[in-house]
Structure formats: C-alpha cells, structure tokens
Design a protein around this motif. Sequence first.
Motif, PDB file in Angstrom:
ATOM      1  N   GLY A  34       0.833  -1.189   0.000  1.00 28.25           N
ATOM      2  CA  GLY A  34       0.000   0.000   0.000  1.00 28.25           C
ATOM      3  C   GLY A  34       0.867   1.239   0.000  1.00 28.25           C
ATOM      4  N   SER A  38      -2.632   5.956   7.344  1.00 32.00           N
ATOM      5  CA  SER A  38      -4.033   5.958   7.761  1.00 32.00           C
ATOM      6  C   SER A  38      -4.333   7.099   8.743  1.00 32.00           C
ATOM      7  N   TYR A  53      -3.853   7.492   1.229  1.00 29.18           N
ATOM      8  CA  TYR A  53      -3.801   6.174   1.865  1.00 29.18           C
ATOM      9  C   TYR A  53      -4.427   5.113   0.965  1.00 29.18           C
ATOM     10  N   VAL A  55      -4.482   0.591   0.398  1.00 29.50           N
ATOM     11  CA  VAL A  55      -4.074  -0.777   0.713  1.00 29.50           C
ATOM     12  C   VAL A  55      -4.538  -1.669  -0.423  1.00 29.50           C
ATOM     13  N   ASP A  57      -5.494  -5.234  -2.361  1.00 31.10           N
ATOM     14  CA  ASP A  57      -6.147  -6.462  -1.923  1.00 31.10           C
ATOM     15  C   ASP A  57      -5.137  -7.603  -1.912  1.00 31.10           C
ATOM     16  N   THR A  87       2.198   0.003   7.734  1.00 30.59           N
ATOM     17  CA  THR A  87       1.702  -1.310   7.328  1.00 30.59           C
ATOM     18  C   THR A  87       1.325  -2.191   8.514  1.00 30.59           C
ATOM     19  N   LEU A  90      -2.352  -3.081   9.488  1.00 33.92           N
ATOM     20  CA  LEU A  90      -3.234  -3.995   8.774  1.00 33.92           C
ATOM     21  C   LEU A  90      -3.586  -5.186   9.668  1.00 33.92           C
ATOM     22  N   ASP A  91      -4.702  -5.825   9.361  1.00 31.87           N
ATOM     23  CA  ASP A  91      -5.153  -6.968  10.147  1.00 31.87           C
ATOM     24  C   ASP A  91      -4.057  -8.032  10.247  1.00 31.87           C
ATOM     25  N   PHE A  94      -4.230 -10.869   7.759  1.00 32.82           N
ATOM     26  CA  PHE A  94      -3.876 -10.358   6.431  1.00 32.82           C
ATOM     27  C   PHE A  94      -2.352 -10.317   6.278  1.00 32.82           C
ATOM     28  N   LEU A  95      -1.667  -9.788   7.288  1.00 32.13           N
ATOM     29  CA  LEU A  95      -0.205  -9.738   7.251  1.00 32.13           C
ATOM     30  C   LEU A  95       0.397 -11.144   7.231  1.00 32.13           C
ATOM     31  N   GLU A 120      -0.541   1.270  16.738  1.00 30.27           N
ATOM     32  CA  GLU A 120      -0.708  -0.028  16.089  1.00 30.27           C
ATOM     33  C   GLU A 120       0.012  -1.129  16.861  1.00 30.27           C
TER      34      GLU A 120
END
Length: 305
Positions: A34, A38, A53, A55, A57, A87, A90-91, A94-95, A120
């Motif tokens: 991305g 954010s 911003y 990200v 998919d 970064t 991110l969930d 997901f990472l 974060e």
Amino acid sequence: MFMRMPLDISAKLYEDEVVYRPPLEAASILIDVGSGCSWSRCTFCRESAKKRYRVSDLDTIKRKIELLAVLPGILEHNKAFLLGENTLGLDTDFLLAIFAHIHKYLPHVKCVNMYGRIKEVLDKGEADLCRLKEQGLGDLYIGVESGSNRVLKMVCKGTSTAMMQRCFDLLDQVGIPYALSSVIGLGGKEHSAEHAIATARFYNGVHPKSIRIMTLTPVRGTVLYDQVQEGKFTELTPDEVLLEERLFLEYLEVENCLLIGTHISNNVPLLGRLPEDKEKLKDILDEAIVSHDPSYWQKRDFENF
C-alpha cells in the motif's frame, strides 16, 4: 528515503511512481502492499497534504510477490520490506497471509520489515506481535518525532511519551527490534531546547536499533506550512538547526545504536555508531557551527565511519 522504479517494472509491481523505504532497506525486496498513512493528521507530514492512503487487496499483493520471485538475482536477498507508511496497522491475519506467500515464493527471505505507528503496536498486543515475529516479522520503523509531550500535541502526532514507552517496552518484551526517527526543529524556535533534550532523554530510556534524524521542512499543503506563512510557527535558522542538533547529541546516551543523519534535509550529514562515535559526531557539528558553511559538510563522505 525514496526511489524511482524503471517504468516497465513499476507498471506491474508498484502502483506509485515513487516508493518510500528507510535507508537501511536499500538491499531489501520491496513489496507493494500500500502507500500513505491511515493517520495523516500530523501537521508537518506530506501525507497530511496528499491524503493518499491505499491498501492493495490480498490477491494483488500475492501476484506481485510471484512476479518478484522470477526477477533475476531476487533469490539472493534475505530481507523484504512491505511498502506503506504504517503497514503494521493492517489486520494480523492479512499480514500473516502475506508473510506465508513471501516464504513460499521467496524462500531465502528470513525477515520482513515494515513501518508502524505507536498505537498499532499497542493495538496488536503481545499475542499478535508474537505470531508475527514467529512468522518472520523483523525490524519495525517507527516515527517518534519528539520526546516532548508539548511538541507531540502541537504537531497532532496522536500519541504521548507514556504511550511510546509502553510500545517500546512491549517490543522489547517480545523481542522485536525497532528503528526510530525524529525531526530536528519540530518544536520551532520557542521549544527548541525542550524538544532536543526531551527527545534525547526519551531515546535514552528505550533500546532503538537505529535512530534517524531529519530536519523540519514545511511542505506546501500541510498545516505546518500554513502556520509558518501565518507567523504562528517560527522555523529555526540553519545555524539554530545545527545548535539544536548538537544539543540533542550532547544529551543522547544510547548503547549499540546506529545514528543516521544523512537525510537530504540535513545541512550536515552524520553517520556513526553510538556511543563510540559520539565525540567524532559532535566534532563534526562543532566544526560546521564555527565554519558557518553547511554546503561544505553536505559533501562529506562516510567511508571513515
């Protein structure tokens, strides 16, 4: 640090013409996850002006990893860097899916590094940070900006020294290395000494792998730029910048830490390992302050550091 990519490669691998990565990631495989931040509310940050911003998919990121894997010489690299200014936010699943795809197609990669924010890290908590570390999370690059709560609030950083301390204590606890950065001149003329001393003292209480220092540069479109134009924020002169940097270095007492002051915004490039190079770095600043000729010091090479 930014780099421009050849157009034939960037069209497929990178959605932005210019990508940003830390200087120490020059030899890392850059993976486009991305771009932008954010948060985007810091008064001094270019992201607050661009508000870009983005990200990608997961399928798009996976395709880019697969494409990277067939580039000549790519398998010689053992580090990867996920592009995007925060970064880590991110969930976690997901990472971890990204990490798994990296390990499948780029098996020589031992660690995956990225940018993150204080909040974060705290939001992830010990369990998720441990999961990420077990799957290859390496260095986190985090902007401290200042060790003064007054300055942090003034520039809308969205954090405090107490939050930052909890963040780095947590990273120490789980064994994730972190590289920090701060901005010379961020307190303006009024809070210059407070900013320099408080930032150094904050660093002294944590364990950064490296510290990167940059010089404040108001960017058109930011809140800070407007504050300067309206006379609400007084920038330091070049000489005052050097004096603040010298004061910061005087109070800085960290161990086994690389100091990187080679950003294009800095009048006097500095590069050295602390504490052993501290006196040498102070001498460089002293000589520049006395000479009043920063342009000479911009040409200094780093082979002796």
